[in-house]
Motif scaffolding. Structure first.
Motif, mmCIF file in Angstrom:
data_model
loop_
_atom_site.group_PDB
_atom_site.id
_atom_site.type_symbol
_atom_site.label_atom_id
_atom_site.label_comp_id
_atom_site.label_asym_id
_atom_site.label_seq_id
_atom_site.Cartn_x
_atom_site.Cartn_y
_atom_site.Cartn_z
ATOM 1 N N THR A 212 0.154 -15.029 16.641
ATOM 2 C CA THR A 212 0.047 -13.769 17.753
ATOM 3 C C THR A 212 0.550 -12.595 17.131
ATOM 4 O O THR A 212 1.614 -12.608 16.343
ATOM 5 N N LEU A 213 -0.085 -11.437 17.102
ATOM 6 C CA LEU A 213 0.171 -10.342 16.642
ATOM 7 C C LEU A 213 0.201 -9.192 17.782
ATOM 8 O O LEU A 213 -0.772 -9.068 18.431
ATOM 9 N N ILE A 214 1.458 -8.774 17.869
ATOM 10 C CA ILE A 214 1.764 -7.604 18.940
ATOM 11 C C ILE A 214 2.004 -6.255 18.435
ATOM 12 O O ILE A 214 2.408 -6.056 17.506
ATOM 13 N N GLU A 215 0.921 -5.327 19.217
ATOM 14 C CA GLU A 215 0.701 -3.880 18.683
ATOM 15 C C GLU A 215 0.758 -3.004 19.825
ATOM 16 O O GLU A 215 0.073 -3.446 20.882
ATOM 17 N N LYS A 216 1.933 -2.190 19.643
ATOM 18 C CA LYS A 216 1.773 -1.279 20.910
ATOM 19 C C LYS A 216 0.419 -0.388 21.122
ATOM 20 O O LYS A 216 0.311 -0.350 22.535
ATOM 21 N N SER A 217 -0.107 0.216 20.190
ATOM 22 C CA SER A 217 -1.272 1.090 20.497
ATOM 23 C C SER A 217 -2.718 0.222 19.981
ATOM 24 O O SER A 217 -3.356 -0.228 21.079
ATOM 25 N N SER A 218 -2.726 0.267 18.824
ATOM 26 C CA SER A 218 -4.047 -0.368 18.032
ATOM 27 C C SER A 218 -3.768 -0.594 16.833
ATOM 28 O O SER A 218 -2.968 0.241 16.104
ATOM 29 N N PRO A 219 -4.328 -1.538 15.900
ATOM 30 C CA PRO A 219 -4.111 -1.897 14.639
ATOM 31 C C PRO A 219 -4.391 -0.795 13.869
ATOM 32 O O PRO A 219 -5.459 0.037 14.034
ATOM 33 N N ALA A 220 -3.600 -0.638 12.755
ATOM 34 C CA ALA A 220 -3.711 0.589 12.139
ATOM 35 C C ALA A 220 -3.697 2.119 12.541
ATOM 36 O O ALA A 220 -4.287 3.103 11.919
ATOM 37 N N CYS A 221 -3.027 2.068 13.444
ATOM 38 C CA CYS A 221 -2.912 3.238 14.306
ATOM 39 C C CYS A 221 -2.088 4.303 13.733
ATOM 40 O O CYS A 221 -2.014 5.620 13.936
ATOM 41 N N ALA A 222 -1.063 3.969 12.906
ATOM 42 C CA ALA A 222 -0.297 4.922 12.226
ATOM 43 C C ALA A 222 -0.395 5.142 10.733
ATOM 44 O O ALA A 222 -1.647 5.198 10.236
ATOM 45 N N ALA A 223 0.746 4.991 10.182
ATOM 46 C CA ALA A 223 0.631 5.254 8.336
ATOM 47 C C ALA A 223 -0.550 4.218 7.764
ATOM 48 O O ALA A 223 -1.267 4.630 6.857
ATOM 49 N N SER A 224 -0.694 3.240 8.266
ATOM 50 C CA SER A 224 -1.568 1.910 7.704
ATOM 51 C C SER A 224 -3.075 2.480 7.845
ATOM 52 O O SER A 224 -3.853 2.130 7.015
ATOM 53 N N GLY A 225 -3.489 3.592 8.717
ATOM 54 C CA GLY A 225 -4.667 3.879 8.884
ATOM 55 C C GLY A 225 -4.970 5.667 8.319
ATOM 56 O O GLY A 225 -5.880 5.872 8.133
ATOM 57 N N LYS A 226 -3.887 5.973 7.779
ATOM 58 C CA LYS A 226 -4.063 7.291 7.119
ATOM 59 C C LYS A 226 -3.385 7.439 5.645
ATOM 60 O O LYS A 226 -3.503 8.567 5.270
ATOM 61 N N ALA A 227 -2.824 6.517 5.036
ATOM 62 C CA ALA A 227 -2.428 6.406 3.737
ATOM 63 C C ALA A 227 -3.433 6.701 2.603
ATOM 64 O O ALA A 227 -4.826 6.760 3.018
ATOM 65 N N GLY A 228 -3.077 6.794 1.569
ATOM 66 C CA GLY A 228 -4.102 7.023 0.596
ATOM 67 C C GLY A 228 -5.119 5.868 0.149
ATOM 68 O O GLY A 228 -6.226 5.839 -0.044
ATOM 69 N N GLY A 229 -4.444 4.566 0.229
ATOM 70 C CA GLY A 229 -5.358 3.423 -0.053
ATOM 71 C C GLY A 229 -5.544 3.281 -1.640
ATOM 72 O O GLY A 229 -6.493 2.858 -1.994
ATOM 73 N N PHE A 230 -4.461 4.057 -2.551
ATOM 74 C CA PHE A 230 -4.828 3.887 -3.964
ATOM 75 C C PHE A 230 -4.125 2.737 -4.370
ATOM 76 O O PHE A 230 -3.046 2.334 -4.181
ATOM 77 N N LEU A 231 -4.752 1.878 -5.448
ATOM 78 C CA LEU A 231 -4.304 0.856 -5.903
ATOM 79 C C LEU A 231 -4.272 1.231 -7.635
ATOM 80 O O LEU A 231 -5.195 1.772 -8.250
ATOM 81 N N ALA A 232 -3.145 0.704 -8.258
ATOM 82 C CA ALA A 232 -3.006 0.990 -9.842
ATOM 83 C C ALA A 232 -2.417 0.038 -10.448
ATOM 84 O O ALA A 232 -1.562 -0.779 -9.596
ATOM 85 N N LEU A 233 -3.081 -0.546 -11.310
ATOM 86 C CA LEU A 233 -2.749 -1.919 -12.456
ATOM 87 C C LEU A 233 -1.163 -1.628 -12.931
ATOM 88 O O LEU A 233 -0.287 -2.254 -12.555
ATOM 89 N N ASP A 234 -1.145 -0.345 -13.683
ATOM 90 C CA ASP A 234 0.348 -0.532 -14.671
ATOM 91 C C ASP A 234 0.879 0.658 -14.289
ATOM 92 O O ASP A 234 1.788 1.070 -15.203
ATOM 93 N N TRP A 235 0.891 1.348 -13.217
ATOM 94 C CA TRP A 235 1.548 2.425 -13.047
ATOM 95 C C TRP A 235 3.183 2.209 -12.939
ATOM 96 O O TRP A 235 3.912 3.239 -12.699
ATOM 97 N N SER A 236 3.523 1.118 -12.691
ATOM 98 C CA SER A 236 4.926 0.706 -12.679
ATOM 99 C C SER A 236 5.628 -0.124 -13.731
ATOM 100 O O SER A 236 6.583 -0.599 -13.689
ATOM 101 N N ASP A 237 4.818 0.154 -14.831
ATOM 102 C CA ASP A 237 4.914 -0.762 -16.134
ATOM 103 C C ASP A 237 6.556 -0.203 -16.391
ATOM 104 O O ASP A 237 7.230 -1.010 -17.339
#
Length: 272
Positions: free
Chosen positions: A39-64
């Motif tokens: 069961t998932l409890i959310e105050k407003s709606s899914p992805a309503c804060a940072a998870s809905g407004k972030a860049g969504g960028f993925l990198a393979l080797d930037w932390s090497d």
């Protein structure tokens, strides 16, 4: 002799409907040995804060350059590709490989320049004070629409979503027994996952162990007149308004659903 019936699944409650909570619900429900639909409890709606407004960028080797993070980043990049294959990520949440460029913007108006071969056609050549640098190719960088990704994995989990404000985790005889939801009573639980982002710091049990805080950023979404002409190029920009001023670092993420400009309050400079 008949075998004993399988034990019922544990009652797991996930607090928070962002990307961490949604992915937790998904991987609990798809666990190969003991799948559990939480069961998932959310105050407003899914992805309503940072998870809905972030860049969504993925990198393979930037932390090497950071051994402690390199293996995790590479595993995450591979996992996103597998999730996209399983959940039709290209259509469901805009998953796609991208070209990634670093561009330093001129502080003063510049003379028109000849197009650089790395620059996509929708970028004005005079917007670059120096030749752009390639930070990633479609083999090493990709993107998702973070809000759509969060909602897609949550839907695939089959989790029951309860809209309400988490008041406290209920403990009895040294064990978690539920989550108190404002105006709804207690949701019974054998295990509770706190995935509330910066709001997790409101719980005493968290404050005693971690210092949790948020990081302010600005995000603007534009919808171009001719979206078909916007190629999959993510841009990491650096701009100094005047000599001695703080370096600004907006990031540009074109998506099939629009173009997002994101700027973090912490500067990076032209070196990235």
């Amino acid at each position: 002799m008949a075998s004993a019936p399988a034990p019922p699944p544990r009652r797991v409650v996930v607090c928070g409907g962002g990307v961490v909570g949604a992915c937790t619900a998904y991987f609990l429900s798809t666990h190969p040995a003991s799948p559990t639909v939480p069961t998932l409890i959310e105050k407003s709606s899914p992805a309503c804060a940072a998870s809905g407004k972030a860049g969504g960028f993925l990198a393979l080797d930037w932390s090497d350059s950071t051994p402690a993070l390199s293996a995790l980043a590479r595993a995450s990049f591979g996992l996103h590709h597998r999730l996209a294959a399983a959940l039709d990520g290209a259509n469901a949440y805009g998953f796609r490989p991208v070209h990634t460029l670093s561009i330093c913007l001129p502080s003063q108006p510049a003379e028109p320049l000849s197009p650089h071969p790395l620059l996509p056609s929708w970028v004005d050549p005079s917007a670059s004070a120096a030749p752009p640098r390639q930070l990633g190719t479609p083999d090493t960088t990709a993107q998702v629409h973070p809000g759509l990704f969060t909602k897609a994995v949550l839907a695939a989990s089959g989790a029951e979503v309860v809209i309400g404000e988490v008041e406290r985790v209920v403990v009895g005889e040294g064990c978690v027994v539920g989550v108190a939801v404002k105006g709804r009573g207690v949701v019974d639980a054998d295990a509770v996952v706190l995935a509330l982002g910066p709001w997790s710091g409101r719980f005493e049990m968290v404050k005693e162990v971690f210092d949790v805080s948020g990081l302010k950023a600005h995000s603007i979404v534009l919808r171009p007149r001719n979206p078909d002409k916007i190629t999959p190029h993510c841009l990491f920009l650096s701009y100094q308004p005047e000599p001695g001023a703080k370096m600004l670092d907006p990031e540009v993420y074109p998506r099939p659903t629009g173009m997002q400009f994101l700027r973090n309050e912490q500067g990076r400079g032209c070196s990235r």
